[in-house]
Design a protein around this motif. Structure first.
Motif, PDB file in Angstrom:
ATOM      1  N   SER A 184     -17.751   7.906   0.736  1.00 14.20           N
ATOM      2  CA  SER A 184     -19.006   8.350   1.337  1.00 14.20           C
ATOM      3  C   SER A 184     -19.116   7.938   2.801  1.00 14.20           C
ATOM      4  CB  SER A 184     -20.193   7.788   0.549  1.00 14.20           C
ATOM      5  OG  SER A 184     -20.258   6.373   0.693  1.00 14.20           O
ATOM      6  N   ARG A 185     -18.386   6.881   3.202  1.00 15.95           N
ATOM      7  CA  ARG A 185     -18.410   6.428   4.594  1.00 15.95           C
ATOM      8  C   ARG A 185     -17.145   6.829   5.326  1.00 15.95           C
ATOM      9  NH1 ARG A 185     -19.584   0.385   5.392  1.00 15.95           N
ATOM     10  NH2 ARG A 185     -19.707   1.091   7.540  1.00 15.95           N
ATOM     11  N   GLY A 186     -16.322   7.686   4.710  1.00 18.65           N
ATOM     12  CA  GLY A 186     -15.118   8.130   5.381  1.00 18.65           C
ATOM     13  C   GLY A 186     -13.935   7.220   5.166  1.00 18.65           C
ATOM     14  N   GLY A 187     -14.044   6.245   4.280  1.00 15.63           N
ATOM     15  CA  GLY A 187     -12.949   5.333   4.013  1.00 15.63           C
ATOM     16  C   GLY A 187     -12.165   5.765   2.799  1.00 15.63           C
ATOM     17  N   GLY A 188     -11.210   4.967   2.409  1.00 11.73           N
ATOM     18  CA  GLY A 188     -10.405   5.273   1.244  1.00 11.73           C
ATOM     19  C   GLY A 188      -9.677   4.043   0.769  1.00 11.73           C
ATOM     20  N   SER A 189      -9.157   4.106  -0.439  1.00 12.86           N
ATOM     21  CA  SER A 189      -8.443   2.963  -0.977  1.00 12.86           C
ATOM     22  C   SER A 189      -7.007   2.912  -0.487  1.00 12.86           C
ATOM     23  CB  SER A 189      -8.451   3.038  -2.509  1.00 12.86           C
ATOM     24  OG  SER A 189      -7.678   4.143  -2.946  1.00 12.86           O
ATOM     25  N   GLY A 190      -6.507   4.009   0.065  1.00 11.22           N
ATOM     26  CA  GLY A 190      -5.130   4.040   0.520  1.00 11.22           C
ATOM     27  C   GLY A 190      -4.137   4.170  -0.608  1.00 11.22           C
ATOM     28  N   SER A 191      -4.612   4.588  -1.787  1.00 13.33           N
ATOM     29  CA  SER A 191      -3.739   4.687  -2.952  1.00 13.33           C
ATOM     30  C   SER A 191      -3.803   6.082  -3.543  1.00 13.33           C
ATOM     31  CB  SER A 191      -4.147   3.676  -4.029  1.00 13.33           C
ATOM     32  OG  SER A 191      -4.098   2.358  -3.525  1.00 13.33           O
ATOM     33  N   ILE A 192      -2.639   6.617  -3.909  1.00 11.98           N
ATOM     34  CA  ILE A 192      -2.597   7.885  -4.630  1.00 11.98           C
ATOM     35  C   ILE A 192      -1.609   7.747  -5.776  1.00 11.98           C
ATOM     36  CG2 ILE A 192      -3.194   9.305  -2.630  1.00 11.98           C
ATOM     37  CD1 ILE A 192      -0.237  10.043  -2.396  1.00 11.98           C
ATOM     38  N   ASN A 193      -1.868   8.497  -6.829  1.00  8.98           N
ATOM     39  CA  ASN A 193      -0.958   8.562  -7.973  1.00  8.98           C
ATOM     40  C   ASN A 193      -0.252   9.914  -7.933  1.00  8.98           C
ATOM     41  OD1 ASN A 193      -3.692   7.091  -9.492  1.00  8.98           O
ATOM     42  ND2 ASN A 193      -1.770   5.996  -9.281  1.00  8.98           N
ATOM     43  N   VAL A 194       1.066   9.891  -7.957  1.00 14.77           N
ATOM     44  CA  VAL A 194       1.872  11.109  -7.913  1.00 14.77           C
ATOM     45  C   VAL A 194       2.586  11.263  -9.250  1.00 14.77           C
ATOM     46  CG1 VAL A 194       3.719  12.349  -6.742  1.00 14.77           C
ATOM     47  CG2 VAL A 194       2.175  10.889  -5.434  1.00 14.77           C
ATOM     48  N   VAL A 195       2.334  12.370  -9.922  1.00 13.92           N
ATOM     49  CA  VAL A 195       2.898  12.707 -11.243  1.00 13.92           C
ATOM     50  C   VAL A 195       2.902  11.491 -12.175  1.00 13.92           C
ATOM     51  CG1 VAL A 195       4.256  14.682 -10.493  1.00 13.92           C
ATOM     52  CG2 VAL A 195       5.259  12.424 -10.330  1.00 13.92           C
ATOM     53  N   GLY A 196       1.769  10.790 -12.207  1.00  4.75           N
ATOM     54  CA  GLY A 196       1.593   9.680 -13.139  1.00  4.75           C
ATOM     55  C   GLY A 196       2.156   8.354 -12.697  1.00  4.75           C
ATOM     56  N   GLY A 197       2.782   8.290 -11.520  1.00  2.00           N
ATOM     57  CA  GLY A 197       3.348   7.035 -11.048  1.00  2.00           C
ATOM     58  C   GLY A 197       2.293   6.113 -10.469  1.00  2.00           C
ATOM     59  N   ARG A 198       2.634   4.839 -10.359  1.00  2.00           N
ATOM     60  CA  ARG A 198       1.731   3.873  -9.755  1.00  2.00           C
ATOM     61  C   ARG A 198       1.606   4.120  -8.253  1.00  2.00           C
ATOM     62  NH1 ARG A 198       0.683  -0.965 -12.573  1.00  2.00           N
ATOM     63  NH2 ARG A 198       1.655  -1.072 -14.621  1.00  2.00           N
ATOM     64  N   ALA A 199       0.504   3.614  -7.673  1.00  2.00           N
ATOM     65  CA  ALA A 199       0.309   3.762  -6.229  1.00  2.00           C
ATOM     66  C   ALA A 199       1.390   3.023  -5.449  1.00  2.00           C
ATOM     67  CB  ALA A 199      -1.071   3.255  -5.828  1.00  2.00           C
ATOM     68  N   THR A 200       1.923   1.933  -6.025  1.00  5.70           N
ATOM     69  CA  THR A 200       2.971   1.164  -5.350  1.00  5.70           C
ATOM     70  C   THR A 200       4.346   1.804  -5.493  1.00  5.70           C
ATOM     71  OG1 THR A 200       3.123  -0.204  -7.343  1.00  5.70           O
ATOM     72  CG2 THR A 200       1.778  -1.039  -5.523  1.00  5.70           C
ATOM     73  N   SER A 201       4.428   2.942  -6.191  1.00 10.64           N
ATOM     74  CA  SER A 201       5.710   3.637  -6.340  1.00 10.64           C
ATOM     75  C   SER A 201       5.936   4.672  -5.241  1.00 10.64           C
ATOM     76  CB  SER A 201       5.777   4.338  -7.708  1.00 10.64           C
ATOM     77  OG  SER A 201       5.668   3.410  -8.766  1.00 10.64           O
ATOM     78  N   ASN A 202       4.909   4.909  -4.405  1.00 15.29           N
ATOM     79  CA  ASN A 202       5.029   5.920  -3.361  1.00 15.29           C
ATOM     80  C   ASN A 202       5.723   5.362  -2.127  1.00 15.29           C
ATOM     81  OD1 ASN A 202       3.503   7.760  -4.963  1.00 15.29           O
ATOM     82  ND2 ASN A 202       1.623   6.770  -4.267  1.00 15.29           N
ATOM     83  N   ASN A 203       6.146   6.267  -1.268  1.00 17.80           N
ATOM     84  CA  ASN A 203       6.816   5.889  -0.035  1.00 17.80           C
ATOM     85  C   ASN A 203       6.179   6.673   1.110  1.00 17.80           C
ATOM     86  OD1 ASN A 203       8.594   4.723   1.732  1.00 17.80           O
ATOM     87  ND2 ASN A 203      10.334   6.007   1.187  1.00 17.80           N
ATOM     88  N   PHE A 204       5.547   5.955   2.048  1.00 17.55           N
ATOM     89  CA  PHE A 204       4.894   6.581   3.196  1.00 17.55           C
ATOM     90  C   PHE A 204       5.760   6.382   4.436  1.00 17.55           C
ATOM     91  CE2 PHE A 204       1.446   6.116   0.251  1.00 17.55           C
ATOM     92  CZ  PHE A 204       0.609   7.188   0.500  1.00 17.55           C
ATOM     93  N   LEU A 205       5.990   7.475   5.150  1.00 23.36           N
ATOM     94  CA  LEU A 205       6.844   7.458   6.332  1.00 23.36           C
ATOM     95  C   LEU A 205       6.091   8.018   7.533  1.00 23.36           C
ATOM     96  CD1 LEU A 205      10.050   9.021   4.703  1.00 23.36           C
ATOM     97  CD2 LEU A 205       9.468   6.599   4.839  1.00 23.36           C
ATOM     98  N   LEU A 206       6.452   7.553   8.707  1.00 20.27           N
ATOM     99  CA  LEU A 206       5.944   8.087   9.966  1.00 20.27           C
ATOM    100  C   LEU A 206       7.146   8.398  10.848  1.00 20.27           C
ATOM    101  CD1 LEU A 206       3.611   8.765  11.871  1.00 20.27           C
ATOM    102  CD2 LEU A 206       3.567   6.372  12.581  1.00 20.27           C
ATOM    103  N   ASP A 207       7.381   9.685  11.065  1.00 17.53           N
ATOM    104  CA  ASP A 207       8.598  10.132  11.766  1.00 17.53           C
ATOM    105  C   ASP A 207       9.843   9.563  11.107  1.00 17.53           C
ATOM    106  OD1 ASP A 207       7.372  11.736  13.728  1.00 17.53           O
ATOM    107  OD2 ASP A 207       6.904   9.972  14.943  1.00 17.53           O
ATOM    108  N   GLY A 208       9.850   9.530   9.780  1.00 21.52           N
ATOM    109  CA  GLY A 208      10.996   9.033   9.035  1.00 21.52           C
ATOM    110  C   GLY A 208      11.056   7.529   8.898  1.00 21.52           C
ATOM    111  N   THR A 209      10.117   6.790   9.499  1.00 19.32           N
ATOM    112  CA  THR A 209      10.093   5.323   9.437  1.00 19.32           C
ATOM    113  C   THR A 209       9.205   4.861   8.292  1.00 19.32           C
ATOM    114  OG1 THR A 209      10.451   5.114  11.806  1.00 19.32           O
ATOM    115  CG2 THR A 209       9.488   3.225  10.677  1.00 19.32           C
ATOM    116  N   ASN A 210       9.703   3.982   7.454  1.00 20.82           N
ATOM    117  CA  ASN A 210       8.903   3.427   6.373  1.00 20.82           C
ATOM    118  C   ASN A 210       7.833   2.506   6.948  1.00 20.82           C
ATOM    119  OD1 ASN A 210       8.326   1.135   4.328  1.00 20.82           O
ATOM    120  ND2 ASN A 210       9.244   2.734   3.072  1.00 20.82           N
TER     121      ASN A 210
END
Length: 374
Positions: free
Chosen positions: A27-53
């Motif tokens: 509601s304030r424009g924030g977020g938990s920073g977590s997503i679940n992809v095909v049932g996986g845990r949020a800590t199973s994801n990999n976020f990259l910026l220009d290919g950098t982890n």
């Protein structure tokens, strides 16, 4: 920008992707920073910026102290891999989100934006005293500019985004009423139930609790409504320079910086939590074209996400008793007083906390295409 992109991913682009953001943060424009992809845990994801982890110490995408990641105007596209991706991505069994920043342009281009929200657009909460909601003002503003440094060879992209959030929230607490502080326990109608002696050793701790100003609950407790000021500030900028060395070689460098601080409510308004974060990401990439079917890229990266949390006392009486009547002499902070049905008195026992991470990464990619195979 990852959190803003995730909503679109969930709703329009990829099935099986769901955000874990709480409604109150959204509601304030924030977020938990977590997503679940095909049932996986949020800590199973990999976020990259220009290919950098850019994962943090908890193996999550590092959000700022404001609960967001700014800079969406600096992003050209977000590559989303939810399942059945190649082994070269590695590191996790969940989804892969690679945000690719914009490059410079042959001519000067730019955008400017400003978003405003304030309490005039809000409804009064059930617990807010008075006829109007507490004051609230939120400004999100910034600009992006692209252009040439050297004609047809060197280009730049720069982006800045700022956030100023001034929230006043109503905190509902439950404290001993005036009669209970003298050992007289009454019901909601004011009838005396019992009397108990009050130890002189308890009086200093009773004195830091304000006299309740709202509904009496009986049993020596009453409700207290108090305004709590919760400011948030954030500044983000990124700059990227692309350079063409020759017909076969090119390179680019991108540096991103984000600094934020925010104040969050504790269980009682006597304490709050100060959150601070500073994120720095640097990536250098050199690309070489051997011929039309073979190319390579070498990437050197540096990441430095740091977060810090500490409890703050919001009342001078609290500061004094932490100094004169600590639970443990020499302890870094006050303890916690817990009484059934009463709001706990004391700071967050898990703080202070600091999470720094420094990461150096070296990676190379080679793509070779032969007829129908790669």
């Amino acid at each position: 920008f990852f959190f803003q992109a995730e909503d679109g991913i969930r709703d329009k682009l990829v099935t099986g992707v769901q955000t874990c953001a709480l409604p109150i943060s959204g509601s304030r424009g924030g977020g938990s920073g977590s997503i679940n992809v095909v049932g996986g845990r949020a800590t199973s994801n990999n976020f990259l910026l220009d290919g950098t982890n850019i994962m943090n110490t908890e193996n999550l995408v590092p959000r700022s102290a404001a609960g967001v990641q700014l800079g969406s105007d600096a992003v050209l596209q977000v590559q989303v891999l939810s399942q059945f991706y190649g082994a070269e991505w590695g590191r996790g069994s969940g989804g892969v989100l690679n945000s690719i920043t914009r490059s410079g342009t042959p001519a000067i281009h730019g955008t400017v934006f400003e978003y405003l929200r304030n309490s005039k657009l809000d409804a009064r909460s059930f617990f807010d005293p008075g006829q109007n909601p507490p004051p609230f003002k939120r400004n999100q503003f910034g600009f992006t500019i692209t252009g040439p440094i050297k004609k047809d060879r060197t280009f730049f992209m720069g982006s800045f985004e700022g956030l100023r959030d001034r929230l006043t929230d109503t905190n509902i607490d439950f404290f001993p009423d005036e009669q209970a502080r003298h050992g007289v326990i009454t019901d909601q109608s004011g009838r005396v139930i019992t009397t108990v002696p009050v130890s002189p050793r308890v009086v200093p701790y009773l004195d830091i609790m304000p006299l309740p100003n709202s509904v009496p609950l009986g049993g020596g407790l009453s409700q207290n409504a108090a305004d709590q000021y919760l400011p948030t500030n954030e500044n983000f900028f990124t700059i990227r320079v692309d350079h063409k060395l020759n017909d076969h070689d090119s390179m680019f460098g991108r540096y991103s910086f984000d600094n934020a601080d925010s104040t969050a409510a504790e269980i009682t308004y006597l304490w709050s939590v100060l959150n601070k974060s500073r994120q720095q990401y640097l990536t250098l990439v050199e690309s070489h074209i051997f011929h039309s079917s073979m190319l390579s890229a070498v990437r050197l990266s540096f990441t430095r996400p740091v977060s810090y949390q500490v409890s703050l006392a919001n009342d001078a009486r609290v500061t004094d008793i932490q100094r004169t009547n600590p639970f443990v002499i020499g302890a870094p902070q006050f303890g916690v007083i817990t009484v059934p049905s009463m709001s706990p008195i004391g700071p967050n026992v898990g703080l202070p906390q600091r999470d720094p991470l420094t990461s150096f990464q070296l990676a190379g990619d080679l793509l070779w295409r032969r007829v129908k195979h790669g």
